[in-house]
Design a protein around this motif. Structure first.
Motif, PDB file in Angstrom:
ATOM      1  N   GLU A 239      -4.689   7.886  17.428  1.00 38.63           N
ATOM      2  CA  GLU A 239      -3.627   8.164  16.604  1.00 38.63           C
ATOM      3  C   GLU A 239      -3.371   6.933  15.535  1.00 38.63           C
ATOM      4  N   GLY A 240      -2.694   7.130  14.560  1.00 35.99           N
ATOM      5  CA  GLY A 240      -2.219   6.168  13.444  1.00 35.99           C
ATOM      6  C   GLY A 240      -0.983   6.454  12.729  1.00 35.99           C
ATOM      7  N   ARG A 241      -0.701   5.608  11.737  1.00 38.11           N
ATOM      8  CA  ARG A 241       0.535   5.925  11.239  1.00 38.11           C
ATOM      9  C   ARG A 241       0.145   6.435   9.922  1.00 38.11           C
ATOM     10  N   ALA A 242      -0.976   6.384   9.209  1.00 35.02           N
ATOM     11  CA  ALA A 242      -1.577   6.767   8.120  1.00 35.02           C
ATOM     12  C   ALA A 242      -2.976   7.024   8.125  1.00 35.02           C
ATOM     13  N   VAL A 243      -3.462   8.022   7.328  1.00 32.76           N
ATOM     14  CA  VAL A 243      -4.756   8.097   7.324  1.00 32.76           C
ATOM     15  C   VAL A 243      -5.349   8.269   6.102  1.00 32.76           C
ATOM     16  N   ILE A 244      -6.744   7.600   5.652  1.00 26.04           N
ATOM     17  CA  ILE A 244      -7.350   7.984   4.649  1.00 26.04           C
ATOM     18  C   ILE A 244      -8.595   8.797   4.871  1.00 26.04           C
ATOM     19  N   ILE A 245      -8.777   9.805   4.268  1.00 26.50           N
ATOM     20  CA  ILE A 245      -9.962  10.472   4.426  1.00 26.50           C
ATOM     21  C   ILE A 245     -11.068  10.302   3.498  1.00 26.50           C
ATOM     22  N   ALA A 246     -12.138   9.910   3.781  1.00 22.71           N
ATOM     23  CA  ALA A 246     -13.335   9.189   2.796  1.00 22.71           C
ATOM     24  C   ALA A 246     -14.786   9.704   3.441  1.00 22.71           C
ATOM     25  N   ALA A 247     -14.447  11.007   3.801  1.00 20.25           N
ATOM     26  CA  ALA A 247     -15.906  11.543   4.360  1.00 20.25           C
ATOM     27  C   ALA A 247     -17.110  11.986   3.575  1.00 20.25           C
TER      28      ALA A 247
ATOM     29  N   ASP B 253      -3.302  12.639  -6.139  1.00 18.73           N
ATOM     30  CA  ASP B 253      -2.684  12.268  -7.475  1.00 18.73           C
ATOM     31  C   ASP B 253      -2.952  10.909  -8.011  1.00 18.73           C
ATOM     32  N   ALA B 254      -2.681  10.597  -8.926  1.00 18.38           N
ATOM     33  CA  ALA B 254      -3.509   9.430  -9.362  1.00 18.38           C
ATOM     34  C   ALA B 254      -3.628   8.306  -8.604  1.00 18.38           C
ATOM     35  N   LEU B 255      -2.466   8.103  -7.598  1.00 17.35           N
ATOM     36  CA  LEU B 255      -2.638   7.074  -6.480  1.00 17.35           C
ATOM     37  C   LEU B 255      -3.321   7.714  -5.120  1.00 17.35           C
ATOM     38  N   LEU B 256      -3.883   8.472  -5.382  1.00 17.87           N
ATOM     39  CA  LEU B 256      -4.836   9.075  -4.131  1.00 17.87           C
ATOM     40  C   LEU B 256      -3.868   9.918  -2.879  1.00 17.87           C
ATOM     41  N   ARG B 257      -2.593   9.974  -3.232  1.00 18.09           N
ATOM     42  CA  ARG B 257      -1.992  10.528  -2.185  1.00 18.09           C
ATOM     43  C   ARG B 257      -2.367  12.008  -2.312  1.00 18.09           C
ATOM     44  N   THR B 258      -2.309  12.608  -1.071  1.00 19.23           N
ATOM     45  CA  THR B 258      -2.373  14.309  -0.801  1.00 19.23           C
ATOM     46  C   THR B 258      -1.139  14.695  -1.091  1.00 19.23           C
ATOM     47  N   ASN B 259      -1.285  16.017  -0.395  1.00 21.94           N
ATOM     48  CA  ASN B 259       0.176  16.788  -0.228  1.00 21.94           C
ATOM     49  C   ASN B 259       1.036  16.370   1.165  1.00 21.94           C
ATOM     50  N   LEU B 260       0.440  15.694   1.859  1.00 20.43           N
ATOM     51  CA  LEU B 260       0.885  15.420   3.140  1.00 20.43           C
ATOM     52  C   LEU B 260       1.414  13.866   3.145  1.00 20.43           C
ATOM     53  N   PRO B 261       2.607  13.137   3.531  1.00 20.80           N
ATOM     54  CA  PRO B 261       2.850  12.087   3.385  1.00 20.80           C
ATOM     55  C   PRO B 261       1.962  11.184   4.614  1.00 20.80           C
ATOM     56  N   GLY B 262       1.623  10.224   3.836  1.00 20.08           N
ATOM     57  CA  GLY B 262       0.857   9.242   4.781  1.00 20.08           C
ATOM     58  C   GLY B 262      -0.528   9.444   4.632  1.00 20.08           C
ATOM     59  N   VAL B 263      -1.011  10.465   3.897  1.00 22.72           N
ATOM     60  CA  VAL B 263      -2.503  10.871   3.918  1.00 22.72           C
ATOM     61  C   VAL B 263      -3.056  10.624   2.583  1.00 22.72           C
ATOM     62  N   TYR B 264      -4.275   9.952   2.521  1.00 18.61           N
ATOM     63  CA  TYR B 264      -4.923   9.871   1.390  1.00 18.61           C
ATOM     64  C   TYR B 264      -6.202  10.298   1.619  1.00 18.61           C
TER      65      TYR B 264
ATOM     66  N   GLU C 105      -2.151   1.456  -1.329  1.00 13.83           N
ATOM     67  CA  GLU C 105      -1.150   2.513  -1.340  1.00 13.83           C
ATOM     68  C   GLU C 105      -0.723   2.675   0.108  1.00 13.83           C
ATOM     69  N   VAL C 106      -1.636   2.792   1.028  1.00 16.17           N
ATOM     70  CA  VAL C 106      -1.286   2.824   2.426  1.00 16.17           C
ATOM     71  C   VAL C 106      -0.473   1.741   2.737  1.00 16.17           C
ATOM     72  N   GLU C 107      -0.813   0.321   2.268  1.00 14.58           N
ATOM     73  CA  GLU C 107       0.246  -0.885   2.656  1.00 14.58           C
ATOM     74  C   GLU C 107       1.555  -0.637   2.194  1.00 14.58           C
ATOM     75  N   LYS C 108       1.612  -0.064   1.156  1.00 12.40           N
ATOM     76  CA  LYS C 108       2.924   0.303   0.593  1.00 12.40           C
ATOM     77  C   LYS C 108       3.710   1.328   1.205  1.00 12.40           C
ATOM     78  N   TYR C 109       2.981   2.471   1.505  1.00  8.07           N
ATOM     79  CA  TYR C 109       3.668   3.363   2.488  1.00  8.07           C
ATOM     80  C   TYR C 109       4.283   2.899   3.738  1.00  8.07           C
ATOM     81  N   LEU C 110       3.352   2.048   4.262  1.00  3.18           N
ATOM     82  CA  LEU C 110       3.764   1.539   5.595  1.00  3.18           C
ATOM     83  C   LEU C 110       5.120   0.644   5.397  1.00  3.18           C
ATOM     84  N   ALA C 111       5.192  -0.066   4.504  1.00 10.79           N
ATOM     85  CA  ALA C 111       6.049  -1.088   4.240  1.00 10.79           C
ATOM     86  C   ALA C 111       7.430  -0.277   3.873  1.00 10.79           C
ATOM     87  N   GLU C 112       7.247   0.826   3.397  1.00 10.35           N
ATOM     88  CA  GLU C 112       8.672   1.618   3.111  1.00 10.35           C
ATOM     89  C   GLU C 112       9.223   2.189   4.391  1.00 10.35           C
TER      90      GLU C 112
END
Length: 302
Positions: A100-108, A258-269, A295-302
Motif C-alpha cells: 500500500e502507498g499514497r502515490a504510485v509511479i508506473i515505470a514498467a 500530461d506534461a507533468l507525467l500525471r495520469t487520469n488518476l490522482p496520485g498516479v504517474y 511531482e509526487v513530492e508536490k502531490y503528497l505535500a498538498e
C-alpha cells in the motif's frame, strides 16, 4: 504504508527511486527481475552523457540501483499482478503480497515486439538488435538488415547508413506505413536497398549473425542474404499486463500522461517507456523518473 510505490526498476524507476528517497519519501520499488530493465542487458551504452568511451549497460544500471539503495529506497523483487489505483490509498498486488502507498509511479517499461523466427533469441545481442541508436556503431563497415515498414524502421535504417556499408530494408508489403518524407530519404540513400513483399523466416549464423533467410510473400520464393546484423522494428509492446481499465491508455496500450507525467488518476504517474512518448532512451527515461518523483513530492505535500 509507503509514500510512493514505483513499479519497475529500469532507468526511469531507479531514477524516480533516487529522487523520491533522497527527498525523504518512504519509497518501495517493485521489480520482477534484475534492476535495470532493457538497459541492463545492453552490452555497451555509448550515448549516455558523461561516458565518452561508453559504459556497459549492466554497470550503469547497477550504479543506479546502488544509488537508490543508498538513499533508502526499498526493493521488492516480486511480480506485479494487478493495481488498485482509484482510492486515496493505492494498492499494488504482487504474487506474494499487497503493498500500500499514497502515490504510485508506473515505470514498467516496454519491450520490442519480436519477429518470432528461428535464430532471433539465439543471436539476441550477437547481431540481433532492436535499437539502432544503441548498437548501430558496432556495425561500422558491415552489412545489416532492417525489418519493418514504419517510421522507426525507415528512420533507423537511414541512421544505420552512418555506420554500415549496406542496409537492406525487408518489408512485407510494397507500400510503407512510414511518412513519405522518410520513405523518399531512404529511397534516395545509395547505401539502402529494399526487399519488398518479403519476410524474414530465419536468422542464420554460428556464434553470431551471418545471414537471414527471406521469403517473397507473393511468389513463395526463398533466398539467403549474407549480413552481419538484424535490426527489428515491427513495433513495441508496453509491459502493461497488470493494468486494468482504470488508466487512460493509447491505442497501443501505452499510458497517457500530461506534461507533468500525471495520469487520469490522482496520485498516479507514469514514467519512461511505458507511457506515450516520442523517444525511448535511457536519457529520456532518467528525465521522466526525476520529474515524476518531484511531482509526487508536490502531490503528497498538498
Amino acid at each position: 504504508m509507503y509514500d510512493v510505490i514505483i513499479v519497475g526498476a529500469g532507468p526511469a524507476g531507479l531514477t524516480a527511486g533516487i529522487y523520491a528517497s533522497r527527498g525523504g519519501l518512504k519509497t518501495a520499488i517493485v521489480e520482477m527481475g534484475m534492476p535495470g530493465g532493457q538497459a541492463a542487458s545492453t552490452e555497451k551504452i555509448e550515448n549516455y552523457p558523461g561516458f565518452s568511451d561508453g559504459i556497459g549497460g549492466y554497470e550503469l544500471m547497477n550504479a543506479f540501483h546502488q544509488q537508490a539503495s543508498a538513499f533508502g529506497a526499498e526493493f521488492i523483487f516480486e511480480q506485479v499482478q494487478r493495481l488498485d489505483l482509484k482510492g486515496e490509498v493505492k494498492k499494488v498486488e504482487t504474487d506474494a503480497q499487497t503493498i500500500e502507498g499514497r502515490a504510485v509511479i508506473i515505470a514498467a517499461g516496454s519491450k520490442p515486439r519480436p519477429l518470432g523466427v528461428p535464430g532471433e533469441d539465439t543471436f539476441h545481442g550477437r547481431g540481433v538488435s532492436y535499437c539502432a541508436t544503441c548498437d548501430g556503431a558496432f556495425f561500422r563497415g558491415k552489412k545489416v538488415v532492417v525489418v519493418g515498414g514504419g517510421d522507426a524502421a525507415l528512420e533507423e535504417g537511414i541512421y544505420l547508413t552512418k555506420f554500415a556499408d549496406q542496409v537492406t530494408i525487408v518489408h512485407r508489403r510494397q507500400g510503407f506505413r512510414a511518412a513519405q518524407i522518410a520513405v523518399k530519404r531512404a529511397q534516395d540513400n545509395p547505401k539502402i536497398k529494399f526487399e519488398l513483399d518479403a519476410v524474414v523466416t530465419e536468422i542464420l549464423g554460428s556464434d553470431h549473425v551471418e545471414g537471414v533467410r527471406i521469403k517473397n510473400v507473393k511468389s513463395g520464393e526463398e533466398k539467403e542474404i549474407a549480413i552481419d546484423g538484424v535490426f527489428v522494428y515491427v513495433g513495441t509492446e508496453p509491459n502493461a499486463q497488470f493494468l486494468e481499465g482504470d488508466l487512460d491508455v493509447d491505442e497501443r496500450g501505452y499510458i497517457k500522461t500530461d506534461a507533468l507525467l500525471r495520469t487520469n488518476l490522482p496520485g498516479v504517474y507514469a514514467a519512461g517507456d511505458i507511457r506515450t512518448t516520442p523517444l525511448r532512451q535511457v536519457a529520456t527515461a532518467v528525465g521522466d523518473g526525476a520529474l515524476a518523483a518531484v511531482e509526487v513530492e508536490k502531490y503528497l505535500a498538498e
